[in-house]
Motif scaffolding. Structure first.
Motif, PDB file in Angstrom:
ATOM      1  N   LEU A 113       1.437 -22.236 -15.425  1.00 47.36           N
ATOM      2  CA  LEU A 113       0.282 -21.723 -16.343  1.00 47.36           C
ATOM      3  C   LEU A 113      -0.736 -22.947 -17.173  1.00 47.36           C
ATOM      4  CD1 LEU A 113      -0.942 -19.502 -17.768  1.00 47.36           C
ATOM      5  CD2 LEU A 113       0.783 -19.541 -19.660  1.00 47.36           C
ATOM      6  N   CYS A 114       0.092 -23.965 -17.294  1.00 47.02           N
ATOM      7  CA  CYS A 114      -0.615 -25.039 -18.236  1.00 47.02           C
ATOM      8  C   CYS A 114      -0.595 -26.244 -17.323  1.00 47.02           C
ATOM      9  CB  CYS A 114       0.073 -25.278 -19.567  1.00 47.02           C
ATOM     10  SG  CYS A 114       0.058 -23.761 -20.558  1.00 47.02           S
ATOM     11  N   GLY A 115       0.607 -26.609 -16.530  1.00 51.58           N
ATOM     12  CA  GLY A 115       0.521 -28.014 -16.170  1.00 51.58           C
ATOM     13  C   GLY A 115      -0.236 -28.262 -14.808  1.00 51.58           C
ATOM     14  N   SER A 116      -0.450 -27.080 -13.820  1.00 50.48           N
ATOM     15  CA  SER A 116      -1.207 -26.957 -12.536  1.00 50.48           C
ATOM     16  C   SER A 116      -2.551 -26.805 -13.007  1.00 50.48           C
ATOM     17  CB  SER A 116      -0.860 -26.081 -11.819  1.00 50.48           C
ATOM     18  OG  SER A 116       0.532 -26.589 -11.335  1.00 50.48           O
ATOM     19  N   SER A 117      -2.775 -25.611 -13.951  1.00 50.52           N
ATOM     20  CA  SER A 117      -4.203 -24.729 -14.319  1.00 50.52           C
ATOM     21  C   SER A 117      -5.271 -26.033 -14.658  1.00 50.52           C
ATOM     22  CB  SER A 117      -3.924 -23.926 -15.327  1.00 50.52           C
ATOM     23  OG  SER A 117      -3.683 -24.497 -16.626  1.00 50.52           O
ATOM     24  N   PRO A 118      -5.085 -27.113 -15.220  1.00 47.37           N
ATOM     25  CA  PRO A 118      -6.373 -28.012 -15.616  1.00 47.37           C
ATOM     26  C   PRO A 118      -6.973 -28.257 -14.144  1.00 47.37           C
ATOM     27  CG  PRO A 118      -4.406 -28.599 -16.647  1.00 47.37           C
ATOM     28  CD  PRO A 118      -3.941 -27.389 -16.166  1.00 47.37           C
ATOM     29  N   ALA A 119      -6.232 -28.429 -13.108  1.00 44.16           N
ATOM     30  CA  ALA A 119      -6.850 -28.614 -11.589  1.00 44.16           C
ATOM     31  C   ALA A 119      -7.771 -27.561 -11.431  1.00 44.16           C
ATOM     32  CB  ALA A 119      -6.052 -28.932 -10.545  1.00 44.16           C
ATOM     33  N   PHE A 120      -7.265 -26.290 -11.638  1.00 40.21           N
ATOM     34  CA  PHE A 120      -7.932 -24.871 -11.655  1.00 40.21           C
ATOM     35  C   PHE A 120      -9.246 -24.788 -12.216  1.00 40.21           C
ATOM     36  CE2 PHE A 120      -3.626 -22.971 -11.046  1.00 40.21           C
ATOM     37  CZ  PHE A 120      -3.458 -23.740  -9.849  1.00 40.21           C
ATOM     38  N   LEU A 121      -9.306 -25.415 -13.515  1.00 37.26           N
ATOM     39  CA  LEU A 121     -10.202 -25.390 -14.528  1.00 37.26           C
ATOM     40  C   LEU A 121     -11.491 -26.237 -14.166  1.00 37.26           C
ATOM     41  CD1 LEU A 121      -8.317 -24.537 -17.819  1.00 37.26           C
ATOM     42  CD2 LEU A 121      -9.599 -22.880 -16.373  1.00 37.26           C
ATOM     43  N   PHE A 122     -10.874 -27.554 -13.706  1.00 39.58           N
ATOM     44  CA  PHE A 122     -11.790 -28.544 -13.291  1.00 39.58           C
ATOM     45  C   PHE A 122     -12.814 -28.149 -12.097  1.00 39.58           C
ATOM     46  CE2 PHE A 122      -8.373 -31.929 -14.936  1.00 39.58           C
ATOM     47  CZ  PHE A 122      -9.033 -31.703 -16.110  1.00 39.58           C
ATOM     48  N   MET A 123     -11.963 -27.343 -11.076  1.00 34.79           N
ATOM     49  CA  MET A 123     -12.589 -26.571 -10.192  1.00 34.79           C
ATOM     50  C   MET A 123     -13.804 -25.640 -10.596  1.00 34.79           C
ATOM     51  SD  MET A 123      -9.334 -26.183  -7.372  1.00 34.79           S
ATOM     52  CE  MET A 123     -10.482 -25.535  -6.432  1.00 34.79           C
ATOM     53  N   MET A 124     -13.416 -24.868 -11.520  1.00 34.06           N
ATOM     54  CA  MET A 124     -14.268 -23.905 -12.171  1.00 34.06           C
ATOM     55  C   MET A 124     -15.395 -24.626 -12.371  1.00 34.06           C
ATOM     56  SD  MET A 124     -14.630 -20.589 -12.879  1.00 34.06           S
ATOM     57  CE  MET A 124     -15.496 -19.432 -13.898  1.00 34.06           C
ATOM     58  N   VAL A 125     -15.308 -25.775 -13.416  1.00 30.58           N
ATOM     59  CA  VAL A 125     -16.425 -26.405 -13.825  1.00 30.58           C
ATOM     60  C   VAL A 125     -17.388 -26.838 -12.692  1.00 30.58           C
ATOM     61  CG1 VAL A 125     -17.170 -28.599 -15.236  1.00 30.58           C
ATOM     62  CG2 VAL A 125     -15.207 -26.992 -16.034  1.00 30.58           C
ATOM     63  N   ASP A 126     -16.503 -27.578 -11.943  1.00 27.91           N
ATOM     64  CA  ASP A 126     -17.511 -27.878 -10.811  1.00 27.91           C
ATOM     65  C   ASP A 126     -18.230 -26.944  -9.834  1.00 27.91           C
ATOM     66  OD1 ASP A 126     -18.136 -30.284  -8.776  1.00 27.91           O
ATOM     67  OD2 ASP A 126     -16.916 -28.910  -7.478  1.00 27.91           O
ATOM     68  N   ALA A 127     -17.579 -25.737  -9.778  1.00 30.34           N
ATOM     69  CA  ALA A 127     -18.388 -24.594  -9.086  1.00 30.34           C
ATOM     70  C   ALA A 127     -19.530 -24.187 -10.087  1.00 30.34           C
ATOM     71  CB  ALA A 127     -17.482 -23.630  -8.955  1.00 30.34           C
ATOM     72  N   MET A 128     -19.332 -24.053 -11.311  1.00 30.51           N
ATOM     73  CA  MET A 128     -20.268 -23.710 -12.181  1.00 30.51           C
ATOM     74  C   MET A 128     -21.526 -24.863 -12.066  1.00 30.51           C
ATOM     75  SD  MET A 128     -18.139 -22.308 -15.388  1.00 30.51           S
ATOM     76  CE  MET A 128     -19.601 -22.049 -16.420  1.00 30.51           C
ATOM     77  N   ALA A 129     -21.033 -26.071 -12.021  1.00 34.35           N
ATOM     78  CA  ALA A 129     -22.154 -27.035 -12.047  1.00 34.35           C
ATOM     79  C   ALA A 129     -23.053 -26.982 -10.796  1.00 34.35           C
ATOM     80  CB  ALA A 129     -21.404 -28.481 -12.296  1.00 34.35           C
ATOM     81  N   ASP A 130     -22.374 -26.898  -9.680  1.00 36.39           N
ATOM     82  CA  ASP A 130     -23.031 -26.504  -8.384  1.00 36.39           C
ATOM     83  C   ASP A 130     -23.792 -25.617  -8.168  1.00 36.39           C
ATOM     84  OD1 ASP A 130     -21.444 -28.777  -7.175  1.00 36.39           O
ATOM     85  OD2 ASP A 130     -20.142 -27.612  -5.921  1.00 36.39           O
ATOM     86  N   ALA A 131     -23.361 -24.653  -9.016  1.00 36.67           N
ATOM     87  CA  ALA A 131     -24.409 -23.292  -8.959  1.00 36.67           C
ATOM     88  C   ALA A 131     -25.687 -23.974  -9.981  1.00 36.67           C
ATOM     89  CB  ALA A 131     -23.865 -22.282  -9.774  1.00 36.67           C
TER      90      ALA A 131
END
Length: 274
Positions: free
Chosen positions: A173-191
């Motif tokens: 929930l918290c240890g791995s998820s920063p990677a998921f959130l970084f990916m979300m930021v990157d996807a939003m930025a790409d858009a």
């Protein structure tokens, strides 16, 4: 508040750098009161650039410090613990950040009644916005728990869990998820870039939007889905985006990513259904 204690790290990698960096930037522990070990001189270059002393001798770390963070890879840990066992005394506190290794396993490898605190910090502790979940071992006293709290609470949200097994859940929930959130930021930025924004502007806007949204979840007394609903006007732009996320299975995909990370930590066999 500064804590007058010598802190050591066995392992000088990303987790050491994140925790030690957070301690230094928060003023909790001075850099000169921290020492870290690694297997090679090259492995010490980053911590030394932070003002932290470095050594190739694990036993030196144990002898000099009263709090020792175990920050090596899980497959390396047994050998490291056997190496330092003679130097470990019962007045030391071992704080483990090793994923998937229990307090009992560490106590058994050391072979002494040494206090062990199993923790799960995530990398945002480096910027004092992290999460640290913890569970005390058999020989931990309330004073050991208080010491660990004083060291790690300035790094973000610190929580003593009701059972040790829940640390595996926090790992996903918290240890791995920063990677998921970084990916979300990157996807939003790409858009944003796709629609004409400069990349740095798009990335900053996306990250700040995520930060603000997280702050609302923590501070507003509303369910996250209610907060989402508050942004959605009938027939508007936001509900159109929400519709497309739901059509793509957004919530299920996120849940699956977290659950998969938890199950990997628990050693369960991975099954992939595509």
């Amino acid at each position: 508040m500064s804590v007058d204690v010598k802190v050591g790290f066995l392992g000088a990698g990303n987790m050491c750098q994140s925790i030690a960096g957070g301690m230094i930037s928060s003023g909790t522990v001075k850099a000169e009161n921290i020492i870290a070990s690694a297997r090679t001189e090259g492995g010490l270059s980053k911590v030394r650039s932070m003002g932290i002393r470095g050594t190739l001798d694990n036993c030196q770390v144990v002898k000099e410090c009263s709090v020792i963070f175990l920050a090596v890879k899980p497959h390396i840990l047994p050998g490291v613990l056997k190496q330092i066992a003679e130097a470990v005394t019962e007045d030391k506190l071992l704080v483990s950040v090793v994923n998937g290794t229990t307090n009992k396993e560490i106590e058994g490898l050391v072979g002494k009644s040494v206090p062990v605190m199993r923790t799960l910090p995530n990398t945002p502790v480096q910027v004092k916005s992290g999460v640290v979940a913890a569970y005390p071992g058999t020989h931990c006293t309330p004073s050991h728990t208080a010491l660990c709290t004083s060291l790690m609470e300035p790094l973000g949200l610190f929580s003593i869990l009701p059972s040790e097994g829940l640390i595996d859940v926090v790992s996903g929930l918290c240890g791995s998820s920063p990677a998921f959130l970084f990916m979300m930021v990157d996807a939003m930025a790409d858009a944003g870039v796709r629609m004409g924004l400069p990349r740095q502007v798009a990335a900053s806007l996306a990250a700040k939007t995520m930060e603000g949204s997280a702050k609302m979840v923590l501070e507003c007394e509303e369910h996250p889905m209610q907060l989402a609903s508050n942004v959605c006007s009938p027939g508007g732009t936001t509900i159109e985006g929400v519709y497309r996320l739901n059509r793509a299975g957004f919530k299920g995909t996120v849940m699956d990513a977290v659950i998969g990370s938890v199950e990997k930590t628990q050693g369960k066999e991975m099954r992939y259904n595509y």
